[in-house]
Enzyme design. Structure first.
Site, PDB file in Angstrom:
ATOM      1  N   VAL A 118     -14.760  14.932   2.249  1.00  0.00           N
ATOM      2  CA  VAL A 118     -15.042  13.738   3.066  1.00  0.00           C
ATOM      3  C   VAL A 118     -15.496  14.095   4.473  1.00  0.00           C
ATOM      4  O   VAL A 118     -16.070  13.246   5.171  1.00  0.00           O
ATOM      5  CB  VAL A 118     -13.820  12.787   3.156  1.00  0.00           C
ATOM      6  CG1 VAL A 118     -13.446  12.229   1.804  1.00  0.00           C
ATOM      7  CG2 VAL A 118     -12.638  13.444   3.844  1.00  0.00           C
TER       8      VAL A 118
ATOM      9  N   TYR B 213      -2.936  13.030  14.024  1.00  0.00           N
ATOM     10  CA  TYR B 213      -2.868  12.191  12.814  1.00  0.00           C
ATOM     11  C   TYR B 213      -2.758  10.713  13.198  1.00  0.00           C
ATOM     12  O   TYR B 213      -3.459   9.855  12.651  1.00  0.00           O
ATOM     13  CB  TYR B 213      -1.664  12.637  11.989  1.00  0.00           C
ATOM     14  CG  TYR B 213      -1.453  11.913  10.685  1.00  0.00           C
ATOM     15  CD1 TYR B 213      -2.162  12.272   9.543  1.00  0.00           C
ATOM     16  CD2 TYR B 213      -0.532  10.873  10.583  1.00  0.00           C
ATOM     17  CE1 TYR B 213      -1.954  11.613   8.337  1.00  0.00           C
ATOM     18  CE2 TYR B 213      -0.315  10.217   9.381  1.00  0.00           C
ATOM     19  CZ  TYR B 213      -1.027  10.592   8.257  1.00  0.00           C
ATOM     20  OH  TYR B 213      -0.820   9.935   7.066  1.00  0.00           O
TER      21      TYR B 213
HETATM   22  N1  LIG Z   1       2.617  10.361   2.088  1.00  0.00           N
HETATM   23  C1  LIG Z   1       2.856   9.603   3.147  1.00  0.00           C
HETATM   24  O1  LIG Z   1       3.985   9.540   3.650  1.00  0.00           O
HETATM   25  C2  LIG Z   1       1.768   8.779   3.749  1.00  0.00           C
HETATM   26  C3  LIG Z   1       2.123   7.746   4.623  1.00  0.00           C
HETATM   27  C4  LIG Z   1       1.141   6.971   5.200  1.00  0.00           C
HETATM   28  C5  LIG Z   1      -0.194   7.230   4.906  1.00  0.00           C
HETATM   29  N2  LIG Z   1      -0.521   8.240   4.056  1.00  0.00           N
HETATM   30  C6  LIG Z   1      -1.946   8.438   3.791  1.00  0.00           C
HETATM   31  O2  LIG Z   1      -2.171   8.228   2.417  1.00  0.00           O
HETATM   32  C7  LIG Z   1      -3.325   8.957   2.012  1.00  0.00           C
HETATM   33  C8  LIG Z   1      -2.953   9.755   0.782  1.00  0.00           C
HETATM   34  O3  LIG Z   1      -1.979  10.726   1.139  1.00  0.00           O
HETATM   35  P1  LIG Z   1      -0.917  11.282   0.089  1.00  0.00           P
HETATM   36  O4  LIG Z   1       0.406  11.157   0.716  1.00  0.00           O
HETATM   37  O5  LIG Z   1      -1.192  10.708  -1.236  1.00  0.00           O
HETATM   38  O6  LIG Z   1      -1.273  12.844   0.159  1.00  0.00           O
HETATM   39  P2  LIG Z   1      -1.759  13.875  -0.952  1.00  0.00           P
HETATM   40  O7  LIG Z   1      -1.836  15.170  -0.231  1.00  0.00           O
HETATM   41  O8  LIG Z   1      -0.913  13.757  -2.162  1.00  0.00           O
HETATM   42  O9  LIG Z   1      -3.233  13.360  -1.308  1.00  0.00           O
HETATM   43  C9  LIG Z   1      -4.303  13.510  -0.417  1.00  0.00           C
HETATM   44  C10 LIG Z   1      -5.546  13.811  -1.228  1.00  0.00           C
HETATM   45  O10 LIG Z   1      -6.637  13.935  -0.300  1.00  0.00           O
HETATM   46  C11 LIG Z   1      -7.437  15.020  -0.733  1.00  0.00           C
HETATM   47  N3  LIG Z   1      -8.204  15.556   0.385  1.00  0.00           N
HETATM   48  C12 LIG Z   1      -7.719  16.176   1.488  1.00  0.00           C
HETATM   49  N4  LIG Z   1      -8.737  16.566   2.270  1.00  0.00           N
HETATM   50  C13 LIG Z   1      -9.880  16.179   1.644  1.00  0.00           C
HETATM   51  C14 LIG Z   1     -11.246  16.303   1.954  1.00  0.00           C
HETATM   52  N5  LIG Z   1     -11.682  16.942   3.057  1.00  0.00           N
HETATM   53  N6  LIG Z   1     -12.151  15.769   1.101  1.00  0.00           N
HETATM   54  C15 LIG Z   1     -11.737  15.150  -0.035  1.00  0.00           C
HETATM   55  N7  LIG Z   1     -10.463  15.021  -0.392  1.00  0.00           N
HETATM   56  C16 LIG Z   1      -9.536  15.533   0.449  1.00  0.00           C
HETATM   57  C17 LIG Z   1      -6.443  16.038  -1.286  1.00  0.00           C
HETATM   58  O11 LIG Z   1      -7.091  16.983  -2.137  1.00  0.00           O
HETATM   59  C18 LIG Z   1      -5.458  15.130  -2.016  1.00  0.00           C
HETATM   60  O12 LIG Z   1      -5.843  14.920  -3.357  1.00  0.00           O
HETATM   61  C19 LIG Z   1      -3.709   9.823   3.204  1.00  0.00           C
HETATM   62  O13 LIG Z   1      -4.762   9.192   3.906  1.00  0.00           O
HETATM   63  C20 LIG Z   1      -2.461   9.831   4.041  1.00  0.00           C
HETATM   64  O14 LIG Z   1      -2.743  10.072   5.395  1.00  0.00           O
HETATM   65  C21 LIG Z   1       0.428   9.013   3.461  1.00  0.00           C
END
Ligand SMILES: NC(=O)c1ccc[n+]([C@@H]2O[C@H](COP(=O)([O-])OP(=O)(O)OC[C@H]3O[C@@H](n4cnc5c(N)ncnc54)[C@H](O)[C@@H]3O)[C@@H](O)[C@H]2O)c1
Length: 237
Positions: free
Chosen positions: A51, A143
């Protein structure tokens, strides 16, 4: 009747965590789903995308649109990275990489799908922000800044494209048990749990129904530029 019957959905960052749960629930709800991820396995229905790379986003969105038979109705932006560093010690590369993936990546993916959605006069865009973008977090300025940016981007985009039938909204989850939080220190997690009215982190499948709602008709029809907060009570706007 499944609520997303025959909709074409692209879930960016759908190889893991929240994105994977959304992709799975969209499929259960009848959508045809393509997952785009840096870690795409090569399995059918997945495309490789970084991305943070403009060319990669453009070619992966074109590939995904082809896989969806030329019709991309729903975009979910769930790709993200998280590292921890206090501002006083943060190097510029750490800051810039987080902004590139967590904010600029959302912009690039939104921009890539808009021509098709505007031409058809319909579409749904769901950006995964974070409650940290609203309240901030120690060691997480990069972040939190990116996620606050996602909220501002989503509101502005919603103003621009809702007259064309394209609805853009954000989801700002609280802490969710995914591989992303595996890297956070135990001290931080313990303190965070203690702050939460529910006293526990959420699970990805507890976020996915909000993404179904925002994509659905009529359930999502009146949400424009909103940030929904399935966050265990961490933030009450
Ligand atoms: N887990 C939490 O507590 C939490 C809370 C609030 C928001 N979020 C947000 O939710 C979203 C998903 O996070 P998650 O917790 O499922 O994490 P995760 O690490 O399980 O999933 C994130 C995914 O993004 C992909 N990714 C990372 N960099 C990338 C890039 N440059 N290009 C394409 N894909 C890429 C990874 O390969 C992974 O599959 C994120 O935006 C995160 O910031 C997570």
């Amino acid at each position: 009747m499944p609520v997303l019957q025959d909709k074409g959905a692209l879930v960016v960052g759908g190889a893991s965590g929240i994105g994977a749960a959304i992709a799975a629930m969209y499929a259960v709800e009848g959508a045809r789903v393509v997952v785009a991820d840096r870690d795409a396995s090569g399995a059918s229905g997945t495309v490789r995308m970084d991305v943070a790379d403009e060319g990669s986003v453009a070619s992966a969105v074109a590939e995904a649109t082809d896989l969806l038979g030329g019709r991309l109705d729903i975009l979910v932006n769930s790709a993200g990275i998280l590292t921890q560093a206090p501002v006083a010690e943060m190097d510029l590369a750490t800051w810039a990489q987080t902004i590139a993936v967590d904010l600029t990546g959302v912009f690039l993916c939104c921009r890539a799908v808009l021509p098709g959605m505007i031409e058809r006069g319909s579409g749904r865009i769901i950006n995964i922000a974070s409650q940290l973008g609203i309240k901030g977090g120690e060691g997480l300025a990069h972040y939190a800044a990116a996620k606050a940016g996602v909220v501002g981007l989503t509101k502005s985009l919603a103003l621009e494209v809702s007259p064309h039938g394209v609805l853009a909204n954000a989801i700002a989850p609280g802490p969710i048990e995914t591989p992303m939080v595996d890297g956070i220190t135990e001290d931080w997690k313990r303190a965070k749990r203690a702050e939460l009215p529910l006293g526990r982190f959420g699970r990805p499948e507890e976020i996915a129904p909000t993404a179904v709602l925002l994509a659905s008709d009529p359930g999502g029809n009146l949400y424009v530029g909103q940030t929904l907060g399935p966050n265990s009570g961490d933030v009450m706007p």
